[in-house]
Design a protein around this motif. Structure first.
Motif, PDB file in Angstrom:
ATOM      1  N   GLN A   1       0.833  -1.212   0.000  1.00 15.86           N
ATOM      2  CA  GLN A   1       0.000   0.000   0.000  1.00 15.86           C
ATOM      3  C   GLN A   1       0.869   1.263   0.000  1.00 15.86           C
ATOM      4  OE1 GLN A   1      -2.648   0.244   3.373  1.00 15.86           O
ATOM      5  NE2 GLN A   1      -2.880   2.453   3.134  1.00 15.86           N
ATOM      6  N   LEU A   2       1.881   1.293   0.862  1.00 15.36           N
ATOM      7  CA  LEU A   2       2.756   2.469   0.947  1.00 15.36           C
ATOM      8  C   LEU A   2       3.483   2.725  -0.368  1.00 15.36           C
ATOM      9  CD1 LEU A   2       4.275   1.856   4.485  1.00 15.36           C
ATOM     10  CD2 LEU A   2       2.745   3.743   3.844  1.00 15.36           C
ATOM     11  N   LEU A   3       3.973   1.664  -0.984  1.00 15.57           N
ATOM     12  CA  LEU A   3       4.697   1.821  -2.245  1.00 15.57           C
ATOM     13  C   LEU A   3       3.762   2.217  -3.380  1.00 15.57           C
ATOM     14  CD1 LEU A   3       7.094  -1.203  -1.835  1.00 15.57           C
ATOM     15  CD2 LEU A   3       7.779   1.200  -2.001  1.00 15.57           C
ATOM     16  N   ARG A   4       2.560   1.687  -3.372  1.00 25.35           N
ATOM     17  CA  ARG A   4       1.588   2.016  -4.413  1.00 25.35           C
ATOM     18  C   ARG A   4       1.160   3.482  -4.307  1.00 25.35           C
ATOM     19  NH1 ARG A   4      -2.934  -1.256  -3.412  1.00 25.35           N
ATOM     20  NH2 ARG A   4      -4.058   0.573  -2.765  1.00 25.35           N
ATOM     21  N   GLU A   5       1.007   3.969  -3.074  1.00 30.57           N
ATOM     22  CA  GLU A   5       0.592   5.356  -2.862  1.00 30.57           C
ATOM     23  C   GLU A   5       1.650   6.352  -3.311  1.00 30.57           C
ATOM     24  OE1 GLU A   5      -0.181   5.690   1.302  1.00 30.57           O
ATOM     25  OE2 GLU A   5      -2.086   4.621   1.179  1.00 30.57           O
ATOM     26  N   ASN A   6       2.918   6.012  -3.088  1.00 30.79           N
ATOM     27  CA  ASN A   6       3.980   6.973  -3.371  1.00 30.79           C
ATOM     28  C   ASN A   6       5.278   6.216  -3.648  1.00 30.79           C
ATOM     29  OD1 ASN A   6       5.891   8.977  -3.428  1.00 30.79           O
ATOM     30  ND2 ASN A   6       5.258   9.931  -1.516  1.00 30.79           N
ATOM     31  N   ARG A   7       5.630   6.127  -4.904  1.00 31.04           N
ATOM     32  CA  ARG A   7       6.851   5.410  -5.301  1.00 31.04           C
ATOM     33  C   ARG A   7       8.118   6.153  -4.888  1.00 31.04           C
ATOM     34  NH1 ARG A   7       7.354   0.255  -6.080  1.00 31.04           N
ATOM     35  NH2 ARG A   7       5.609  -0.595  -7.205  1.00 31.04           N
ATOM     36  N   ARG A   8       7.979   7.412  -4.530  1.00 28.52           N
ATOM     37  CA  ARG A   8       9.155   8.197  -4.143  1.00 28.52           C
ATOM     38  C   ARG A   8       9.555   7.941  -2.701  1.00 28.52           C
ATOM     39  NH1 ARG A   8       9.840  13.935  -6.448  1.00 28.52           N
ATOM     40  NH2 ARG A   8      11.315  13.674  -4.782  1.00 28.52           N
ATOM     41  N   ARG A   9       8.700   7.296  -1.932  1.00 28.18           N
ATOM     42  CA  ARG A   9       9.068   7.023  -0.542  1.00 28.18           C
ATOM     43  C   ARG A   9       9.847   5.710  -0.507  1.00 28.18           C
ATOM     44  NH1 ARG A   9       3.210   6.013   1.354  1.00 28.18           N
ATOM     45  NH2 ARG A   9       3.410   8.141   2.044  1.00 28.18           N
ATOM     46  N   ARG A  10      10.681   5.614   0.452  1.00 29.07           N
ATOM     47  CA  ARG A  10      11.484   4.404   0.651  1.00 29.07           C
ATOM     48  C   ARG A  10      10.847   3.585   1.760  1.00 29.07           C
ATOM     49  NH1 ARG A  10      17.443   4.016   3.274  1.00 29.07           N
ATOM     50  NH2 ARG A  10      17.865   1.845   2.721  1.00 29.07           N
ATOM     51  N   VAL A  11      10.556   2.330   1.465  1.00 24.81           N
ATOM     52  CA  VAL A  11       9.997   1.425   2.464  1.00 24.81           C
ATOM     53  C   VAL A  11      11.041   0.354   2.742  1.00 24.81           C
ATOM     54  CG1 VAL A  11       8.158  -0.228   2.997  1.00 24.81           C
ATOM     55  CG2 VAL A  11       7.628   1.854   1.714  1.00 24.81           C
ATOM     56  N   MET A  12      11.363   0.197   4.019  1.00 26.89           N
ATOM     57  CA  MET A  12      12.305  -0.841   4.448  1.00 26.89           C
ATOM     58  C   MET A  12      11.557  -1.784   5.381  1.00 26.89           C
ATOM     59  SD  MET A  12      15.806   1.406   5.122  1.00 26.89           S
ATOM     60  CE  MET A  12      15.842   0.868   6.767  1.00 26.89           C
ATOM     61  N   VAL A  13      11.828  -3.075   5.241  1.00 28.35           N
ATOM     62  CA  VAL A  13      11.207  -4.074   6.098  1.00 28.35           C
ATOM     63  C   VAL A  13      12.311  -4.814   6.843  1.00 28.35           C
ATOM     64  CG1 VAL A  13       9.800  -6.160   6.177  1.00 28.35           C
ATOM     65  CG2 VAL A  13       9.215  -4.322   4.578  1.00 28.35           C
ATOM     66  N   ALA A  14      12.170  -4.857   8.173  1.00 27.41           N
ATOM     67  CA  ALA A  14      13.146  -5.557   9.004  1.00 27.41           C
ATOM     68  C   ALA A  14      12.525  -6.843   9.530  1.00 27.41           C
ATOM     69  CB  ALA A  14      13.594  -4.676  10.165  1.00 27.41           C
ATOM     70  N   THR A  15      13.044  -7.964   9.042  1.00 24.19           N
ATOM     71  CA  THR A  15      12.619  -9.286   9.489  1.00 24.19           C
ATOM     72  C   THR A  15      13.653 -10.291   9.003  1.00 24.19           C
ATOM     73  OG1 THR A  15      10.849 -10.945   9.461  1.00 24.19           O
ATOM     74  CG2 THR A  15      11.216  -9.722   7.429  1.00 24.19           C
ATOM     75  N   SER A  16      13.734 -11.413   9.670  1.00 24.09           N
ATOM     76  CA  SER A  16      14.618 -12.483   9.201  1.00 24.09           C
ATOM     77  C   SER A  16      13.818 -13.604   8.541  1.00 24.09           C
ATOM     78  CB  SER A  16      15.458 -13.023  10.362  1.00 24.09           C
ATOM     79  OG  SER A  16      16.393 -12.041  10.752  1.00 24.09           O
ATOM     80  N   ASP A  17      12.539 -13.387   8.357  1.00 24.87           N
ATOM     81  CA  ASP A  17      11.670 -14.354   7.694  1.00 24.87           C
ATOM     82  C   ASP A  17      11.973 -14.353   6.198  1.00 24.87           C
ATOM     83  OD1 ASP A  17       9.263 -15.181   6.148  1.00 24.87           O
ATOM     84  OD2 ASP A  17       8.436 -15.524   8.162  1.00 24.87           O
ATOM     85  N   ARG A  18      12.481 -15.462   5.686  1.00 24.44           N
ATOM     86  CA  ARG A  18      12.932 -15.552   4.293  1.00 24.44           C
ATOM     87  C   ARG A  18      11.794 -15.329   3.294  1.00 24.44           C
ATOM     88  NH1 ARG A  18      16.292 -14.776   0.367  1.00 24.44           N
ATOM     89  NH2 ARG A  18      16.595 -16.476  -1.054  1.00 24.44           N
ATOM     90  N   ALA A  19      10.640 -15.919   3.538  1.00 23.10           N
ATOM     91  CA  ALA A  19       9.515 -15.762   2.613  1.00 23.10           C
ATOM     92  C   ALA A  19       9.081 -14.302   2.536  1.00 23.10           C
ATOM     93  CB  ALA A  19       8.343 -16.644   3.044  1.00 23.10           C
TER      94      ALA A  19
END
Length: 174
Positions: free
Chosen positions: A93-111
């Protein structure tokens, strides 16, 4: 560019040795609170907006979101919703709303890593996040140490002592 950091809370609690010890010796709540404090400082220092997500699978309450600080929001997912699915949907949702924003996800879940990378988000493991948080803490301490070592920014502190004394005498009418 605004950076939003989405963090899989229980994944990080299990991956960070200090938080895992807190969880095992005291309580899950103590580990969660410590993680909230660590991320609040990190997000503020980096200028990120962080969203810390915890599973609420076994709870019958709806989604709960609370802003802890201007830089940190804590979410407990809806009943029967995992943190993984919440993060995947929210990052999309965040990326679709605004491609200029940077989204980072912190997890060790491979999938989850594969999925968020395919969406266009950045990924870092829980261990990498720990290194980032520790590096930010060291940098903050160094900045504070340097600020204390620097002379103050007052004009009087930069004046020659004899000029400062003469100005002081004038001020007091001597």
């Amino acid at each position: 560019m605004q950076t939003i950091l989405l963090v899989d809370g229980y994944n990080v609690v299990g991956a960070w040795p200090r938080l895992a010890r807190l969880r095992d010796r005291h309580s899950l709540e103590a580990a969660r609170n410590e993680l909230v404090e660590q991320l609040a400082g990190y997000a503020s220092f980096r200028g990120y907006r962080a969203v810390l997500v915890f599973d609420a699978q076994l709870v019958t309450s709806p989604l709960v979101r609370a802003s802890e600080t201007p830089h940190l929001e804590v979410c407990f997912t809806d009943y029967e919703q995992t943190a993984d699915s919440f993060i995947e949907q929210y990052s999309y949702q965040l990326l679709r709303e605004n491609r200029r924003r940077r989204v980072m996800v912190a997890t060790s879940d491979r999938a989850q890593q594969v999925l968020v990378l395919a969406q266009g988000a950045d990924w870092l493991s829980s261990e990498q996040l720990l290194k980032e948080v520790e590096a930010a803490r060291r940098q903050l301490r160094e900045d504070l140490r340097n600020r204390k070592a620097r002379p103050s920014n007052k004009l009087a502190d930069r004046l020659d002592p004899t000029v400062r004394d003469k100005l002081a005498r004038w001020r007091f009418g001597e």
